[in-house]
Scaffold this motif. Structure first.
Motif, PDB file in Angstrom:
ATOM      1  N   LEU A   1      24.625  21.631 -16.632  1.00  0.00           N
ATOM      2  CA  LEU A   1      24.269  20.492 -15.433  1.00  0.00           C
ATOM      3  C   LEU A   1      23.705  19.435 -16.281  1.00  0.00           C
ATOM      4  O   LEU A   1      22.439  19.407 -16.600  1.00  0.00           O
TER       5      LEU A   1
ATOM      6  N   LEU B   1      16.856  18.968  -0.553  1.00  0.00           N
ATOM      7  CA  LEU B   1      18.219  19.631  -1.344  1.00  0.00           C
ATOM      8  C   LEU B   1      17.885  21.217  -1.802  1.00  0.00           C
ATOM      9  O   LEU B   1      18.724  21.574  -2.080  1.00  0.00           O
TER      10      LEU B   1
ATOM     11  N   GLN C   1      18.067  23.525   1.126  1.00  0.00           N
ATOM     12  CA  GLN C   1      19.552  23.559   1.506  1.00  0.00           C
ATOM     13  C   GLN C   1      20.413  24.725   0.346  1.00  0.00           C
ATOM     14  O   GLN C   1      21.347  25.308   0.632  1.00  0.00           O
TER      15      GLN C   1
ATOM     16  N   LYS D   1      19.815  28.147   0.984  1.00  0.00           N
ATOM     17  CA  LYS D   1      20.448  28.876   1.999  1.00  0.00           C
ATOM     18  C   LYS D   1      21.718  29.066   1.442  1.00  0.00           C
ATOM     19  O   LYS D   1      22.402  30.015   1.836  1.00  0.00           O
ATOM     20  N   HIS D   2      22.558  28.147   0.861  1.00  0.00           N
ATOM     21  CA  HIS D   2      23.682  28.206   0.299  1.00  0.00           C
ATOM     22  C   HIS D   2      23.634  29.373  -0.960  1.00  0.00           C
ATOM     23  O   HIS D   2      24.863  30.361  -0.797  1.00  0.00           O
TER      24      HIS D   2
ATOM     25  N   GLN E   1      24.932  29.393 -11.061  1.00  0.00           N
ATOM     26  CA  GLN E   1      25.169  27.771 -10.747  1.00  0.00           C
ATOM     27  C   GLN E   1      24.076  27.321  -9.925  1.00  0.00           C
ATOM     28  O   GLN E   1      23.411  26.207 -10.307  1.00  0.00           O
TER      29      GLN E   1
ATOM     30  N   THR F   1      24.575  16.842   3.527  1.00  0.00           N
ATOM     31  CA  THR F   1      24.054  17.899   2.833  1.00  0.00           C
ATOM     32  C   THR F   1      24.124  19.119   3.912  1.00  0.00           C
ATOM     33  O   THR F   1      24.058  18.709   5.002  1.00  0.00           O
ATOM     34  N   THR F   2      24.604  20.334   3.443  1.00  0.00           N
ATOM     35  CA  THR F   2      24.815  21.271   4.566  1.00  0.00           C
ATOM     36  C   THR F   2      24.452  22.589   3.663  1.00  0.00           C
ATOM     37  O   THR F   2      24.341  22.876   2.508  1.00  0.00           O
ATOM     38  N   ASP F   3      24.805  23.695   4.421  1.00  0.00           N
ATOM     39  CA  ASP F   3      24.004  25.107   3.849  1.00  0.00           C
ATOM     40  C   ASP F   3      25.220  25.583   2.887  1.00  0.00           C
ATOM     41  O   ASP F   3      24.831  26.619   2.144  1.00  0.00           O
ATOM     42  N   ASN F   4      26.299  24.676   2.938  1.00  0.00           N
ATOM     43  CA  ASN F   4      27.224  25.161   1.569  1.00  0.00           C
ATOM     44  C   ASN F   4      27.269  24.023   0.576  1.00  0.00           C
ATOM     45  O   ASN F   4      28.423  24.095  -0.067  1.00  0.00           O
ATOM     46  N   GLY F   5      26.397  23.366   0.501  1.00  0.00           N
ATOM     47  CA  GLY F   5      26.272  22.397  -0.565  1.00  0.00           C
ATOM     48  C   GLY F   5      26.628  20.931  -0.105  1.00  0.00           C
ATOM     49  O   GLY F   5      26.553  20.598   1.236  1.00  0.00           O
ATOM     50  N   ILE F   6      26.481  19.879  -0.866  1.00  0.00           N
ATOM     51  CA  ILE F   6      26.552  18.535  -0.525  1.00  0.00           C
ATOM     52  C   ILE F   6      28.155  18.428  -0.569  1.00  0.00           C
ATOM     53  O   ILE F   6      28.907  18.713  -1.674  1.00  0.00           O
TER      54      ILE F   6
ATOM     55  N   ILE G   1      29.919  23.034  -7.846  1.00  0.00           N
ATOM     56  CA  ILE G   1      28.293  22.994  -7.674  1.00  0.00           C
ATOM     57  C   ILE G   1      27.863  21.974  -8.882  1.00  0.00           C
ATOM     58  O   ILE G   1      26.945  21.249  -8.423  1.00  0.00           O
ATOM     59  N   PRO G   2      28.140  21.975 -10.100  1.00  0.00           N
ATOM     60  CA  PRO G   2      27.509  21.023 -11.070  1.00  0.00           C
ATOM     61  C   PRO G   2      27.788  19.542 -10.673  1.00  0.00           C
ATOM     62  O   PRO G   2      26.874  18.693 -11.089  1.00  0.00           O
TER      63      PRO G   2
ATOM     64  N   GLU H   1      27.661  18.628  -7.697  1.00  0.00           N
ATOM     65  CA  GLU H   1      26.865  17.960  -6.637  1.00  0.00           C
ATOM     66  C   GLU H   1      25.592  17.071  -7.034  1.00  0.00           C
ATOM     67  O   GLU H   1      25.190  16.273  -6.245  1.00  0.00           O
ATOM     68  N   ILE H   2      25.506  17.300  -8.257  1.00  0.00           N
ATOM     69  CA  ILE H   2      24.409  16.298  -8.729  1.00  0.00           C
ATOM     70  C   ILE H   2      24.543  14.922  -8.596  1.00  0.00           C
ATOM     71  O   ILE H   2      23.683  14.126  -8.592  1.00  0.00           O
TER      72      ILE H   2
ATOM     73  N   ALA I   1      24.117  13.827  -5.176  1.00  0.00           N
ATOM     74  CA  ALA I   1      22.574  14.102  -4.729  1.00  0.00           C
ATOM     75  C   ALA I   1      21.805  12.908  -4.261  1.00  0.00           C
ATOM     76  O   ALA I   1      21.206  12.912  -3.195  1.00  0.00           O
TER      77      ALA I   1
ATOM     78  N   VAL J   1      22.718  11.212  -0.379  1.00  0.00           N
ATOM     79  CA  VAL J   1      22.924  11.988   0.860  1.00  0.00           C
ATOM     80  C   VAL J   1      22.409  10.957   2.192  1.00  0.00           C
ATOM     81  O   VAL J   1      21.768  10.231   2.038  1.00  0.00           O
TER      82      VAL J   1
END
Lengths: 487, 123
Positions: free
Chosen positions: A371, A388, A391, A394-395, A407, B39-44, B62-63, B65-66, B69, B72
């Motif tokens: 990362l 963040l 969130q 939760k994810h 991850q 942004t959501t509960d399943n990521g950005i 996922i990596p 999303e940085i 970030a 948002v």
């Protein structure tokens, strides 16, 4: 008897062709619009021009408009029934029209007292210095003009190509006029001369509005001259675009105050906005103060003239009203305050500290990924990492894939490190947060320029109309290709 | 002959169905998109044409999303790479570049997605 009859016929024919003159109308534009839509923003203008054509049966019209918008094309096909030619507006058609008219002038098929009126209702770009452009370019029907400053995304044509036509018309003594109803059309005044009238919907550094074309086309009537139509439509519109005319009066007024007025007719919160680039790149406090002062001095001078010469500066549309310039000055003052405040905030905001970078990485050897983070201080300060993290938790709770779970755990650690870096920066540089908060207030203040510039636009039009009338009444008569061009 | 006609008809009928799997993204490759980061509960995620009939939801690895970030709830212009075909309105791509943009709220066509260069899809 037979000979007499023949003679009378010959004389009648000779006299009728001598007194016969032709007016030519070229209507171009409506390019650069997005292809997804059936209509264009120029439809009302097109309709108004077609009404003028219908009321002028002897007018010979060549239409080069649009291409690719179903309803607009239907409108063009249904409205210009009497036109000699009808085409989409593209580079080939544009160049062919210029070539054909030049040929007709050379062959004396168009000769005095014929006259040629070229109208352009279109998207227009800024003058392009890189290609030594004299005027500016306009959009054809090939491509969407996504950027309204330079019409990127569109195949454009330069109005410089019209100059060879205007020069030839002058040599042949044929009156010619160009009404450029596009953005930045003030640039087209550069090809005006004592035989060529040029009218523009906007200053060279300003966006135009379709309302100018709509009003201008609606005001076109048989018997009126182009100067009258210009003044009428200019006073009707209430926008911050600064329409121009190439007459001596028009040029004198523009040289008196267009340059100083330019930033006050910019507004915030638009795509391709000029206000922020002016503030960031060109704003010099000393020059800005000088410009503002000279603007006020001009207004004061006009007010004094008004006091000593009653009724000279009555506003042309409302002849009974004296022009009141107090409101104009108050609006300029308000706008200037916004500019000064914004400029000081931008200077603070451009602090080198905001540009500093923080870089860090989290490596996961089990699942083989890294990362990588590279955040500016501004990004760190303005990002809500705690949100963040929440969130992300939760994810992670919903995630079943072990690789992704790992991850997400690492991402949480990453955000926590970012939050720590943010805390450290704010601890050592608490002023940065204040600056950012001030900027939010400044942005709110900047949005007031939207209504301010429009109000200034309205007052500017009253001022312009009054000055124009005064100038025409007090200056010796000169050759004026705009008032000489009668519809 | 009848069988051939039937197969042809079936093939023609299936074409729009196949096309529906790829609405909005015509092929794999690099795109630019104007949208908003949420942004959501399943990521950005990145949303193009938010709250419209043609809304596109683009998620990222996922990596990746940085990169999103710091943006948002901001309007952005991104360069994004799609290497796989997806559900027509839920896509996953990798953001290569991102910058803030001023959204034009009075222009409904201000957001969208455009193909820059084609790539082969991953299989």
């Amino acid at each position: 008897m037979k000979n007499n009859f023949l003679l009378i016929n010959i004389i009648f024919f000779a006299l009728s062709t001598q007194s016969w003159c032709s007016d030519y109308l070229i209507v171009m534009g409506a390019g650069g619009e997005r292809k997804k839509t059936a209509t264009t923003i120029f439809d009302e203008t097109i309709e108004n021009v077609s009404n003028y054509l219908k009321s002028s049966p002897r007018l010979i019209a060549d239409i080069a408009l649009n291409g690719g918008h179903r309803q607009t094309e239907n409108l063009i096909n249904n409205s210009f029934g009497s036109a000699r030619s009808k085409n989409s507006f593209n580079k080939e058609v544009y160049q062919k029209i210029i070539k054909d008219y030049k040929l007709k002038l050379e062959r004396n098929e168009i000769k005095p007292p014929d006259q040629i009126l070229i109208t352009i209702f279109d998207h227009g770009a800024l003058n392009n210095k890189d290609i030594n452009e004299k005027t500016h370019s306009i959009a054809t029907s090939n491509g969407d003009a996504a950027n309204l400053q330079n019409l990127d995304g569109n195949v454009t044509v330069s109005l410089d190509e019209l100059e060879s036509l205007t020069k030839l018309a002058k040599t042949k003594g044929v009156k010619i006029a160009i009404v450029d109803g596009s953005c930045h059309s003030g640039n087209t005044l550069k090809i005006a001369d004592d035989n060529t009238c040029v009218i523009s919907a906007a200053g060279p550094l300003h966006y135009g509005r379709v309302s100018f074309g709509q009003n201008f086309a609606a005001a076109m009537e048989k018997g009126k001259n182009l100067e009258e139509v210009f003044l009428e439509s200019r006073a009707m519109e209430d926008q911050d675009s600064y329409p121009m005319i190439s007459t001596t009066a028009g040029r004198s007024i523009s040289s008196l105050f267009y340059s100083a007025l330019t930033p006050f007719l910019y507004e915030y919160n638009k795509d391709n906005q000029y206000l922020m680039s002016y503030l960031k790149a060109n704003y010099n406090q000393c020059l800005a103060n000088n410009g503002y002062d000279s603007l006020n001095q001009t207004i004061d001078l006009v007010e004094q003239l008004n006091t000593v010469s009653t009724n000279i500066l009555s506003w042309t549309i409302y002849k009974d009203k004296k022009i009141n310039l107090d409101n104009f000055k108050q609006l300029l003052k308000k706008y200037k305050d916004v500019l000064d405040l914004t400029r000081s905030a931008i200077a603070a905001n451009n602090s080198e500290e905001f540009k500093k970078k923080e870089k860090w990485a989290i490596r996961n050897n089990e699942f083989h990924y890294i990362l990588n983070g590279s955040f500016s201080w501004r990004e760190l300060i303005t990002t809500d990492f705690n949100l963040l993290i929440l969130q992300n938790q939760k994810h992670a709770k919903n995630e079943t894939n072990p690789n992704k779970q790992a991850q997400l755990i690492d991402l949480e650690s990453f955000y926590k490190q970012a939050q720590n870096k943010k805390n450290e920066i704010l601890k050592t540089h608490p002023n940065l947060l204040n600056i950012l908060q001030k900027n939010i207030e400044i942005e709110k203040l900047l949005t007031t320029t939207v209504s301010l510039s429009q109000k200034i636009g309205i007052e500017e039009r009253k001022f312009y109309s009054a000055l124009y009338k005064s100038f025409n009444e007090n200056q010796p008569k000169q050759k004026n290709p705009c008032s000489d061009f009668k519809l | 002959m009848r069988i051939f006609t039937l197969i042809s008809i079936l093939f023609l009928i299936s074409l729009p169905i196949l096309a529906q799997n790829w609405t909005g993204i015509s092929s794999c490759g690099t795109y630019t998109a104007n949208g908003i980061v949420r942004t959501t509960d399943n990521g950005i995620i990145l949303i193009v044409n938010e709250k419209t009939m043609s809304e596109l939801i683009i998620s990222v690895p996922i990596p990746n999303e940085i990169i999103l970030a710091p943006y948002v709830d901001h309007s952005v212009k991104v360069t994004i790479l799609f290497l796989k075909k997806h559900d027509p309105i839920k896509l996953e791509g990798t953001v290569k570049e991102i910058e803030l943009r001023v959204a034009n709220s009075i222009d409904p066509q201000d957001t969208g997605i455009k193909l820059i260069s084609k790539n082969n899809c991953e299989i």
